[in-house]
Design a protein around this motif. Structure first.
Motif, PDB file in Angstrom:
ATOM      1  N   GLN A  34       0.747  -1.422  -0.064  1.00  0.00           N
ATOM      2  CA  GLN A  34      -0.001  -0.172  -0.133  1.00  0.00           C
ATOM      3  C   GLN A  34       1.305   1.345   0.174  1.00  0.00           C
ATOM      4  O   GLN A  34       1.228   1.078   0.935  1.00  0.00           O
ATOM      5  CB  GLN A  34      -0.792  -0.498   1.374  1.00  0.00           C
ATOM      6  N   ASN A  35       0.547   1.846  -0.591  1.00  0.00           N
ATOM      7  CA  ASN A  35       1.750   3.292  -0.853  1.00  0.00           C
ATOM      8  C   ASN A  35       0.614   5.118  -0.394  1.00  0.00           C
ATOM      9  O   ASN A  35      -0.872   4.327  -1.184  1.00  0.00           O
ATOM     10  CB  ASN A  35       1.801   3.594  -1.794  1.00  0.00           C
ATOM     11  N   HIS A  36       0.500   5.857   0.494  1.00  0.00           N
ATOM     12  CA  HIS A  36      -0.237   6.385   1.111  1.00  0.00           C
ATOM     13  C   HIS A  36       0.184   7.335   0.527  1.00  0.00           C
ATOM     14  O   HIS A  36       1.659   8.357   0.773  1.00  0.00           O
ATOM     15  CB  HIS A  36       0.305   6.941   2.286  1.00  0.00           C
ATOM     16  N   TRP A  37      -0.604   8.445  -0.436  1.00  0.00           N
ATOM     17  CA  TRP A  37       0.163  10.198  -0.965  1.00  0.00           C
ATOM     18  C   TRP A  37      -0.903  11.006  -0.386  1.00  0.00           C
ATOM     19  O   TRP A  37      -1.554  10.910   0.028  1.00  0.00           O
ATOM     20  CB  TRP A  37      -0.050   9.526  -2.807  1.00  0.00           C
ATOM     21  N   HIS A  38       0.183  12.016  -1.203  1.00  0.00           N
ATOM     22  CA  HIS A  38      -0.487  13.091  -0.576  1.00  0.00           C
ATOM     23  C   HIS A  38      -0.417  14.550  -1.616  1.00  0.00           C
ATOM     24  O   HIS A  38       0.699  14.774  -2.443  1.00  0.00           O
ATOM     25  CB  HIS A  38       0.763  14.212   0.783  1.00  0.00           C
ATOM     26  N   CYS A  39      -1.393  14.789  -1.678  1.00  0.00           N
ATOM     27  CA  CYS A  39      -1.585  16.062  -3.052  1.00  0.00           C
ATOM     28  C   CYS A  39      -0.980  16.867  -2.381  1.00  0.00           C
ATOM     29  O   CYS A  39      -1.805  17.544  -1.421  1.00  0.00           O
ATOM     30  CB  CYS A  39      -2.602  15.952  -3.594  1.00  0.00           C
ATOM     31  N   TRP A  40      -0.310  18.111  -3.102  1.00  0.00           N
ATOM     32  CA  TRP A  40       0.328  19.255  -2.346  1.00  0.00           C
ATOM     33  C   TRP A  40      -1.083  20.742  -3.201  1.00  0.00           C
ATOM     34  O   TRP A  40      -0.773  21.518  -2.382  1.00  0.00           O
ATOM     35  CB  TRP A  40       1.600  19.429  -2.818  1.00  0.00           C
ATOM     36  N   PHE A  46      -4.724   9.821   0.381  1.00  0.00           N
ATOM     37  CA  PHE A  46      -5.233   8.751  -0.578  1.00  0.00           C
ATOM     38  C   PHE A  46      -4.026   7.637   0.073  1.00  0.00           C
ATOM     39  O   PHE A  46      -2.617   7.701  -0.173  1.00  0.00           O
ATOM     40  CB  PHE A  46      -6.175   9.083  -1.898  1.00  0.00           C
ATOM     41  N   VAL A  47      -4.647   6.655  -0.851  1.00  0.00           N
ATOM     42  CA  VAL A  47      -3.576   4.716  -1.078  1.00  0.00           C
ATOM     43  C   VAL A  47      -3.989   4.116  -1.911  1.00  0.00           C
ATOM     44  O   VAL A  47      -4.848   4.369  -3.212  1.00  0.00           O
ATOM     45  CB  VAL A  47      -4.592   4.254   0.444  1.00  0.00           C
ATOM     46  N   SER A  48      -3.461   4.344  -2.579  1.00  0.00           N
ATOM     47  CA  SER A  48      -2.756   3.276  -3.705  1.00  0.00           C
ATOM     48  C   SER A  48      -3.167   1.669  -3.211  1.00  0.00           C
ATOM     49  O   SER A  48      -1.430   1.487  -2.644  1.00  0.00           O
ATOM     50  CB  SER A  48      -2.437   3.282  -5.150  1.00  0.00           C
ATOM     51  N   ILE A  49      -2.905   0.714  -3.908  1.00  0.00           N
ATOM     52  CA  ILE A  49      -2.370  -0.845  -4.093  1.00  0.00           C
ATOM     53  C   ILE A  49      -1.854  -1.210  -4.594  1.00  0.00           C
ATOM     54  O   ILE A  49      -2.283  -1.250  -6.164  1.00  0.00           O
ATOM     55  CB  ILE A  49      -3.361  -1.132  -3.491  1.00  0.00           C
ATOM     56  N   ILE A  50      -0.660  -1.840  -4.621  1.00  0.00           N
ATOM     57  CA  ILE A  50       0.357  -2.317  -5.836  1.00  0.00           C
ATOM     58  C   ILE A  50      -0.319  -3.851  -4.902  1.00  0.00           C
ATOM     59  O   ILE A  50       0.437  -4.801  -4.541  1.00  0.00           O
ATOM     60  CB  ILE A  50       1.295  -1.812  -6.288  1.00  0.00           C
ATOM     61  N   THR A  51      -0.528  -5.135  -6.044  1.00  0.00           N
ATOM     62  CA  THR A  51      -0.202  -6.399  -5.716  1.00  0.00           C
ATOM     63  C   THR A  51       0.941  -7.553  -7.101  1.00  0.00           C
ATOM     64  O   THR A  51       0.530  -6.290  -8.619  1.00  0.00           O
ATOM     65  CB  THR A  51      -2.077  -6.719  -5.595  1.00  0.00           C
TER      66      THR A  51
END
Length: 72
Positions: A34-40, A46-51
């Motif tokens: 799970q990658n946790h992102w922040h918009c400037w 938000f979270v993106s999931i890589i499987t």
């Protein structure tokens, strides 16, 4: 922060801005990150999931070739 290579451009899911930063990532299990992102632009997080569907090798598959080559 270390550079991260990403195949696809990540955009904010709320505003569509490309000004996003990877805050942190977490390995959930052997096949999911799970990658946790922040918009400037809009401050949304938000979270993106890589499987991955790769099979994880067993301990025997990893150690047997190594230890059998050490036998004299």
């Amino acid at each position: 922060m270390l550079p991260i290579s990403i195949r696809h451009r990540i955009e904010c899911v709320r505003c569509g801005s490309g000004l996003v930063t990877l805050e942190w990532h977490k390995r959930v299990n052997a096949n999911e990150v799970q990658n946790h992102w922040h918009c400037w632009h809009c401050k949304h997080q938000f979270v993106s999931i890589i499987t991955s569907d790769e099979r994880v090798p067993s301990v025997d598959e990893i150690t047997k070739p190594f230890f059998t080559s050490l036998l004299v």
